[in-house]
Design a protein around this motif. Structure first.
Motif, PDB file in Angstrom:
ATOM      1  N   GLN A 130      66.681  55.700  79.343  1.00  0.00           N
ATOM      2  CA  GLN A 130      68.107  55.613  78.922  1.00  0.00           C
ATOM      3  C   GLN A 130      68.991  55.208  79.975  1.00  0.00           C
ATOM      4  O   GLN A 130      70.011  54.527  79.998  1.00  0.00           O
ATOM      5  N   THR A 131      68.589  55.942  81.343  1.00  0.00           N
ATOM      6  CA  THR A 131      69.384  55.469  82.458  1.00  0.00           C
ATOM      7  C   THR A 131      69.131  54.283  83.051  1.00  0.00           C
ATOM      8  O   THR A 131      70.113  53.529  83.370  1.00  0.00           O
ATOM      9  N   LEU A 132      67.968  53.804  82.801  1.00  0.00           N
ATOM     10  CA  LEU A 132      67.540  52.331  83.547  1.00  0.00           C
ATOM     11  C   LEU A 132      68.281  51.554  82.621  1.00  0.00           C
ATOM     12  O   LEU A 132      68.918  50.232  82.963  1.00  0.00           O
ATOM     13  N   ALA A 133      68.477  51.622  81.252  1.00  0.00           N
ATOM     14  CA  ALA A 133      69.204  50.774  80.190  1.00  0.00           C
ATOM     15  C   ALA A 133      70.670  50.665  80.706  1.00  0.00           C
ATOM     16  O   ALA A 133      71.238  49.784  80.739  1.00  0.00           O
ATOM     17  N   PHE A 134      71.330  51.929  81.067  1.00  0.00           N
ATOM     18  CA  PHE A 134      72.563  51.952  81.682  1.00  0.00           C
ATOM     19  C   PHE A 134      72.757  51.218  82.757  1.00  0.00           C
ATOM     20  O   PHE A 134      73.726  50.305  82.940  1.00  0.00           O
ATOM     21  N   GLU A 162      74.885  47.899  83.767  1.00  0.00           N
ATOM     22  CA  GLU A 162      76.123  48.079  84.779  1.00  0.00           C
ATOM     23  C   GLU A 162      75.837  47.006  85.772  1.00  0.00           C
ATOM     24  O   GLU A 162      76.901  46.302  86.251  1.00  0.00           O
ATOM     25  N   PHE A 163      74.721  46.670  86.171  1.00  0.00           N
ATOM     26  CA  PHE A 163      74.602  45.573  87.349  1.00  0.00           C
ATOM     27  C   PHE A 163      74.620  44.164  86.748  1.00  0.00           C
ATOM     28  O   PHE A 163      74.765  43.096  87.398  1.00  0.00           O
ATOM     29  N   GLY A 188      85.201  49.971  91.567  1.00  0.00           N
ATOM     30  CA  GLY A 188      85.159  51.266  90.934  1.00  0.00           C
ATOM     31  C   GLY A 188      84.109  51.462  90.318  1.00  0.00           C
ATOM     32  O   GLY A 188      83.917  53.027  89.614  1.00  0.00           O
ATOM     33  N   GLN A 189      82.923  50.839  90.160  1.00  0.00           N
ATOM     34  CA  GLN A 189      81.705  50.801  89.384  1.00  0.00           C
ATOM     35  C   GLN A 189      80.918  52.065  90.068  1.00  0.00           C
ATOM     36  O   GLN A 189      80.134  52.601  89.504  1.00  0.00           O
ATOM     37  N   ASN A 214      71.133  42.843  93.974  1.00  0.00           N
ATOM     38  CA  ASN A 214      70.093  43.151  93.655  1.00  0.00           C
ATOM     39  C   ASN A 214      69.333  44.095  94.616  1.00  0.00           C
ATOM     40  O   ASN A 214      68.591  45.258  94.032  1.00  0.00           O
ATOM     41  N   VAL A 215      69.762  44.282  95.799  1.00  0.00           N
ATOM     42  CA  VAL A 215      69.188  45.373  96.483  1.00  0.00           C
ATOM     43  C   VAL A 215      69.924  46.635  96.342  1.00  0.00           C
ATOM     44  O   VAL A 215      69.099  47.734  96.150  1.00  0.00           O
TER      45      VAL A 215
END
Length: 437
Positions: free
Chosen positions: A86-90, A94-95, A116-117, A64-65
């Motif tokens: 778009q980037t927030l959706a990516f 990811e998280f 590796g993420q 979360n942090v």
């Protein structure tokens, strides 16, 4: 085509990502290898540590942090709502993927995926920024071409074939972005290159595509002729042979891993070490050419332990050294330096995990003495034997410093001295004063 690699500090903030984009958008075609943003890999390792300890709450808190940090970066990096969304959706995807590891069995295989993420996130963010700014760029995933074989060594033929497939799938781009560090192993599992990380990725990619040049961008203006943390008036070295750079890296110059430029060396591709904080600085060029008649630099390797085995039975004893080396091999302990005499042999090691067991084995062959808190000082340059007097310049500089061992002749580029750690700073300063200033 050039290959450029940028480390974690070089892409450590949104502003630094923008600065990197300014450096790479010069109209020349290139492949850009990126590390994770500085601090990210440490957070991912921390998440893995919580999961090994079966503490999913701690892992989720760290996730979360980290997600909150990245969401803030989005606002600072992009200007259009479309690219922000778009980037927030990516990032959300990811998280959520990271959170999925908190609900099942956790092993080293899952750890390698998590660690590796960071590179996957940084490369997507920079690629999105390039596209938002109107540049002709594409992301080519390292997991589609970077692979190791069953011996955990890079599969060079596979890398060469698959990276060309990736480039041909999106032809004509000015900038190709890809990840450093991460790869797949021979069984298709996500893994990493370990030695040299993203630097190794850049070197392998450069060799695979026949690059004209490989650039390693860090926060230091090249490899210095001594350690600026301990020595006054150091300066960057303009040119090094690959062997000289490897010696310096092995013996303490942290800017480069000793093995990571080997693919570039064998392919004959020059490597430049450059500074993202000062792009106009000339940096250091590493190539297969030697500047004759020059001592280039000094480095120090800390946390060394010396072992001396003395025995009159050694005199002309056939196979004695083999038996000694076999002990170190059995306990997977590499030797840094070695000197021999008629009645003894001295070695230095930096891994003391099995020291007590090794000493017990060595005592079968003679009297054993241990010296802790030692340091290896390495002088690097054109030290071929026909350069008369070069080795004496180094020994003369250390005339006031107690020296326990000297190793010379193992290569044409290195003379090493084993000294007590307490004498390290004055030894480095004395060498700088006598060799360079």
């Amino acid at each position: 085509m050039k290959v450029l690699k940028f480390g974690g500090t070089s892409v450590g903030t949104p502003q630094r990502m923008k600065d990197v984009v300014k450096l790479i958008t010069d109209g020349e075609q290139k492949i850009v290898v990126l590390s994770a943003m500085s601090g990210t890999t440490n957070s991912l390792v921390e998440i893995s540590d919580y999961l090994y300890k079966k503490n999913p709450e701690g892992a989720n808190e760290t996730i979360n942090v980290l997600e909150k940090k990245y969401r803030k970066h989005v606002d600072e990096l992009y200007t259009t709502d479309a690219m922000k969304q778009q980037t927030l959706a990516f990032l959300k995807e990811e998280f959520n993927y990271l959170r999925s590891f908190t609900k099942g069995i956790f092993t080293m295989f899952e750890e390698k995926i998590i660690v590796g993420q960071g590179e996957i996130i940084s490369t997507n963010m920079v690629t999105n920024y390039l596209l938002e700014q109107g540049y002709n760029a594409a992301l080519i995933p390292a997991l589609e071409f970077m692979r190791t074989d069953k011996n955990s060594e890079p599969d060079l033929e596979y890398i060469r074939e698959k990276i060309h497939d990736q480039l041909n799938a999106v032809p004509g781009k000015e900038i190709y972005i890809t990840q450093g560090f991460i790869c797949r192993n021979a069984y298709g599992e996500i893994d990493n290159l370990q030695r040299g990380g993203s630097d190794y990725s850049a070197s392998l990619i450069g060799a695979a595509v026949g690059a004209s040049e490989i650039q390693i961008w860090t926060d230091i203006d090249g490899m210095h002729n001594n350690d600026p943390r301990f020595v006054k008036n150091t300066s960057p070295v303009n040119h090094l042979h690959f062997e000289e750079a490897a010696e310096l890296a092995y013996f303490g110059a942290k800017i480069l891993h000793p093995t990571c430029v080997q693919p570039a060396k064998y392919a004959g591709i020059p490597v430049k070490l450059l500074n993202t904080m000062d792009p106009t600085a000339p940096g250091t060029i590493i190539s297969n050419e030697t500047e004759q008649g020059k001592i280039k630099a000094v480095a120090a390797k800390d946390n060394i332990t010396a072992i001396r085995i003395t025995s009159s039975r050694m005199l002309l004893a056939y196979g004695f050294l083999r038996k000694v080396f076999e002990i170190f091999e059995t306990y997977k302990t590499s030797i840094d330096m070695i000197t021999t005499s008629e009645v003894g042999v001295s070695v230095s090691i930096d891994n003391t995990a099995n020291l007590n067991t090794i000493v017990d084995e060595l005592k079968k062959f003679g009297h054993v003495q241990i010296y802790h808190d030692m340091c290896i000082i390495c002088v690097v340059g054109d030290l071929q034997s026909d350069n008369v007097g070069f080795e004496s310049k180094a020994t003369e500089a250390l005339k006031e410093v107690p020296v326990h061992m000297i190793s010379y002749g193992g290569s044409d580029h290195n003379i090493s001295f084993l000294i007590s750690a307490q004498d390290k700073q004055r030894a480095l300063q004395a060498l700088s004063d006598n060799l360079f200033n």
